[in-house]
Write a protein that holds these residues in place. Structure first.
Motif, PDB file in Angstrom:
ATOM      1  N   MET A 144     -81.439 -17.606  26.660  1.00  0.00           N
ATOM      2  CA  MET A 144     -82.463 -17.709  27.826  1.00  0.00           C
ATOM      3  C   MET A 144     -81.959 -16.504  28.980  1.00  0.00           C
ATOM      4  SD  MET A 144     -84.781 -20.117  27.836  1.00  0.00           S
ATOM      5  CE  MET A 144     -85.294 -21.206  26.639  1.00  0.00           C
ATOM      6  N   LYS A 145     -81.988 -15.210  28.263  1.00  0.00           N
ATOM      7  CA  LYS A 145     -81.572 -14.161  28.907  1.00  0.00           C
ATOM      8  C   LYS A 145     -82.616 -13.182  28.848  1.00  0.00           C
ATOM      9  CE  LYS A 145     -77.660 -15.536  30.332  1.00  0.00           C
ATOM     10  NZ  LYS A 145     -77.099 -15.679  31.839  1.00  0.00           N
ATOM     11  N   ILE A 146     -83.200 -12.242  29.973  1.00  0.00           N
ATOM     12  CA  ILE A 146     -83.829 -11.174  29.696  1.00  0.00           C
ATOM     13  C   ILE A 146     -82.814  -9.904  29.346  1.00  0.00           C
ATOM     14  CG2 ILE A 146     -85.263  -9.561  31.085  1.00  0.00           C
ATOM     15  CD1 ILE A 146     -86.188 -11.774  32.892  1.00  0.00           C
ATOM     16  N   ILE A 147     -83.294  -9.413  28.437  1.00  0.00           N
ATOM     17  CA  ILE A 147     -82.603  -8.068  27.813  1.00  0.00           C
ATOM     18  C   ILE A 147     -83.025  -6.691  28.505  1.00  0.00           C
ATOM     19  CG2 ILE A 147     -81.855  -6.703  25.665  1.00  0.00           C
ATOM     20  CD1 ILE A 147     -82.121  -9.437  24.120  1.00  0.00           C
ATOM     21  N   LYS A 148     -84.190  -6.612  28.635  1.00  0.00           N
ATOM     22  CA  LYS A 148     -84.800  -5.369  29.394  1.00  0.00           C
ATOM     23  C   LYS A 148     -86.296  -5.616  29.444  1.00  0.00           C
ATOM     24  CE  LYS A 148     -85.320  -1.654  26.787  1.00  0.00           C
ATOM     25  NZ  LYS A 148     -85.073  -0.318  25.983  1.00  0.00           N
ATOM     26  N   ARG A 149     -86.857  -4.995  30.419  1.00  0.00           N
ATOM     27  CA  ARG A 149     -88.251  -5.030  30.708  1.00  0.00           C
ATOM     28  C   ARG A 149     -88.601  -3.831  31.472  1.00  0.00           C
ATOM     29  NH1 ARG A 149     -89.552  -6.680  36.059  1.00  0.00           N
ATOM     30  NH2 ARG A 149     -87.915  -7.305  37.459  1.00  0.00           N
ATOM     31  N   GLY A 150     -89.897  -3.335  31.332  1.00  0.00           N
ATOM     32  CA  GLY A 150     -90.230  -2.035  32.036  1.00  0.00           C
ATOM     33  C   GLY A 150     -91.765  -2.149  31.957  1.00  0.00           C
ATOM     34  N   LYS A 151     -92.351  -0.988  32.376  1.00  0.00           N
ATOM     35  CA  LYS A 151     -93.803  -0.565  32.313  1.00  0.00           C
ATOM     36  C   LYS A 151     -94.281   0.351  30.932  1.00  0.00           C
ATOM     37  CE  LYS A 151     -94.263  -0.908  37.380  1.00  0.00           C
ATOM     38  NZ  LYS A 151     -94.755  -1.953  37.388  1.00  0.00           N
ATOM     39  N   LEU A 152     -95.269   0.115  30.893  1.00  0.00           N
ATOM     40  CA  LEU A 152     -96.030   0.695  29.556  1.00  0.00           C
ATOM     41  C   LEU A 152     -97.186   1.631  29.973  1.00  0.00           C
ATOM     42  CD1 LEU A 152     -96.048  -2.100  27.235  1.00  0.00           C
ATOM     43  CD2 LEU A 152     -94.301   0.021  27.095  1.00  0.00           C
ATOM     44  N   PRO A 153     -97.530   2.723  29.264  1.00  0.00           N
ATOM     45  CA  PRO A 153     -98.833   3.556  29.493  1.00  0.00           C
ATOM     46  C   PRO A 153     -99.862   2.515  29.349  1.00  0.00           C
ATOM     47  CG  PRO A 153     -97.232   4.478  27.602  1.00  0.00           C
ATOM     48  CD  PRO A 153     -96.546   3.245  28.171  1.00  0.00           C
ATOM     49  N   GLU A 154    -100.903   2.735  30.218  1.00  0.00           N
ATOM     50  CA  GLU A 154    -102.022   1.589  30.152  1.00  0.00           C
ATOM     51  C   GLU A 154    -103.042   1.956  29.265  1.00  0.00           C
ATOM     52  OE1 GLU A 154    -103.219   0.835  34.273  1.00  0.00           O
ATOM     53  OE2 GLU A 154    -101.258  -0.146  34.579  1.00  0.00           O
ATOM     54  N   LEU A 155    -102.844   1.998  27.977  1.00  0.00           N
ATOM     55  CA  LEU A 155    -103.683   2.267  27.044  1.00  0.00           C
ATOM     56  C   LEU A 155    -104.777   1.197  26.886  1.00  0.00           C
ATOM     57  CD1 LEU A 155    -101.133   3.360  24.159  1.00  0.00           C
ATOM     58  CD2 LEU A 155    -102.181   4.666  25.677  1.00  0.00           C
ATOM     59  N   ALA A 156    -105.867   1.552  26.237  1.00  0.00           N
ATOM     60  CA  ALA A 156    -106.755   0.805  25.903  1.00  0.00           C
ATOM     61  C   ALA A 156    -106.524  -0.094  24.815  1.00  0.00           C
ATOM     62  CB  ALA A 156    -108.213   1.515  25.514  1.00  0.00           C
ATOM     63  N   VAL A 157    -106.811  -1.550  24.766  1.00  0.00           N
ATOM     64  CA  VAL A 157    -106.428  -2.508  23.858  1.00  0.00           C
ATOM     65  C   VAL A 157    -107.756  -3.141  23.236  1.00  0.00           C
ATOM     66  CG1 VAL A 157    -105.301  -4.632  23.468  1.00  0.00           C
ATOM     67  CG2 VAL A 157    -104.266  -2.963  24.997  1.00  0.00           C
ATOM     68  N   LEU A 158    -107.837  -3.482  21.880  1.00  0.00           N
ATOM     69  CA  LEU A 158    -108.884  -4.087  21.425  1.00  0.00           C
ATOM     70  C   LEU A 158    -108.255  -5.351  20.623  1.00  0.00           C
ATOM     71  CD1 LEU A 158    -111.698  -4.744  20.443  1.00  0.00           C
ATOM     72  CD2 LEU A 158    -110.906  -3.329  18.111  1.00  0.00           C
ATOM     73  N   VAL A 159    -108.538  -6.573  20.979  1.00  0.00           N
ATOM     74  CA  VAL A 159    -107.939  -7.715  20.219  1.00  0.00           C
ATOM     75  C   VAL A 159    -109.229  -8.314  19.643  1.00  0.00           C
ATOM     76  CG1 VAL A 159    -105.840  -8.046  21.965  1.00  0.00           C
ATOM     77  CG2 VAL A 159    -108.289  -8.952  22.631  1.00  0.00           C
ATOM     78  N   CYS A 160    -108.710  -8.992  18.364  1.00  0.00           N
ATOM     79  CA  CYS A 160    -109.955  -9.465  17.672  1.00  0.00           C
ATOM     80  C   CYS A 160    -109.133 -10.811  17.261  1.00  0.00           C
ATOM     81  CB  CYS A 160    -110.217  -8.597  16.414  1.00  0.00           C
ATOM     82  SG  CYS A 160    -110.971  -6.884  16.615  1.00  0.00           S
TER      83      CYS A 160
END
Length: 268
Positions: free
Chosen positions: A140-156
């Motif tokens: 129950m530990k967070i190892i790492k987190r951060g931001k990402l490029p805001e790419l377009a996403v398609l979910v199907c």
């Protein structure tokens, strides 16, 4: 009448924690809003009762949910709901909880009510903070987190749903899972998500035809979201994502989300 509202988002798997407990997810702009107010529901609600019990909320509360996340397809709808409902309930009662404590307690609730086999700390983390999170779901530990490029996403998302509470993995996948984990630890978030999707696609099945069409329409990355069955594509150009959706005939075009939970209290 007083209302408390919290909005979270769905996500896509980077690492699925079913094999050795390391998990990861990144947030996409598919919002879920839970609105809490005084009252009781007609039928027993295990999730709300668990939240009230865990945080010592004695008032009877009810709620309504508006969600754009397809449920049961590996897009983090359960974690988005748990976090939004808990945050709105705590806001309603003016209870302040530290983020780390909140996430661990909600992971335990998710396991207790049967929404997740692992607690899905990674999914809760991305829903709280946005961007991406890598977690150790056993410790129950967070190892790492951060931001990402805001790419377009398609979910199907189509086919039979695959609830996280009923996952059963047969076979030894530790070595290949470690390969995906090493990619994620080194910052290759999207590459890890692709490999992770194909690992779990091998176990549970994957819609390769849809993945192929996503790739043919210019996706930078395409795979399954963890156990699936939803598949995803990441695009630099949103018009390519829209064209892929038209070619496939279904899907949701959105983008990577770097903002976290949003909430407010109001009277009406």
């Amino acid at each position: 009448m007083k209302f408390a509202e919290a909005t979270t988002n769905g996500g896509i798997s980077i690492l699925s924690a079913f094999i050795d407990g390391l998990g990861g997810a990144f947030s996409i702009d598919l919002p879920l809003t839970a609105t809490v107010y005084a009252g009781t529901r007609r039928r027993e609600d295990r999730l709300m009762e668990a939240i009230r019990s865990e945080f010592g909320i004695k008032d009877q509360l009810t709620y309504k949910v508006k969600s754009s996340i397809p449920a049961g397809y590996g897009l983090k709808s359960s974690s988005a709901l748990v976090l939004a409902l808990a945050k709105a309930s705590l806001l309603y009662k003016s209870v302040d909880i530290e983020d780390a404590d909140l996430l661990v307690r909600l992971a335990n609730i998710s396991k207790a009510v049967g929404l997740s086999a692992t607690g899905a700390l990674d999914d809760l983390c991305q829903a709280l903070y946005g961007g991406y999170c890598i977690t150790d779901n056993k410790r129950m530990k967070i190892i790492k987190r951060g931001k990402l490029p805001e790419l377009a996403v398609l979910v199907c998302a189509r086919g039979e749903t695959r609830p996280s509470r009923s996952i059963n993995i047969r076979g030894n996948y530790f070595k290949v899972a470690r390969s995906a984990e090493n990619l994620a630890q080194r910052g290759f978030i999207f590459q890890a998500a692709v490999l992770n999707g194909f690992i779990y696609g091998t176990i549970f099945g994957i819609d390769l035809e849809t993945v192929r069409k996503i790739e043919e329409n210019g996706a930078n990355y395409a795979s399954q979201s963890g156990k699936g069955p939803a598949v995803f594509g990441l695009f630099t150009d949103p018009s390519d994502a829209k064209r892929a959706k038209m070619d496939i005939g279904f899907g949701i075009v959105t983008k990577i989300n770097n903002h976290g939970i949003r909430y407010r209290i109001y009277d009406s």
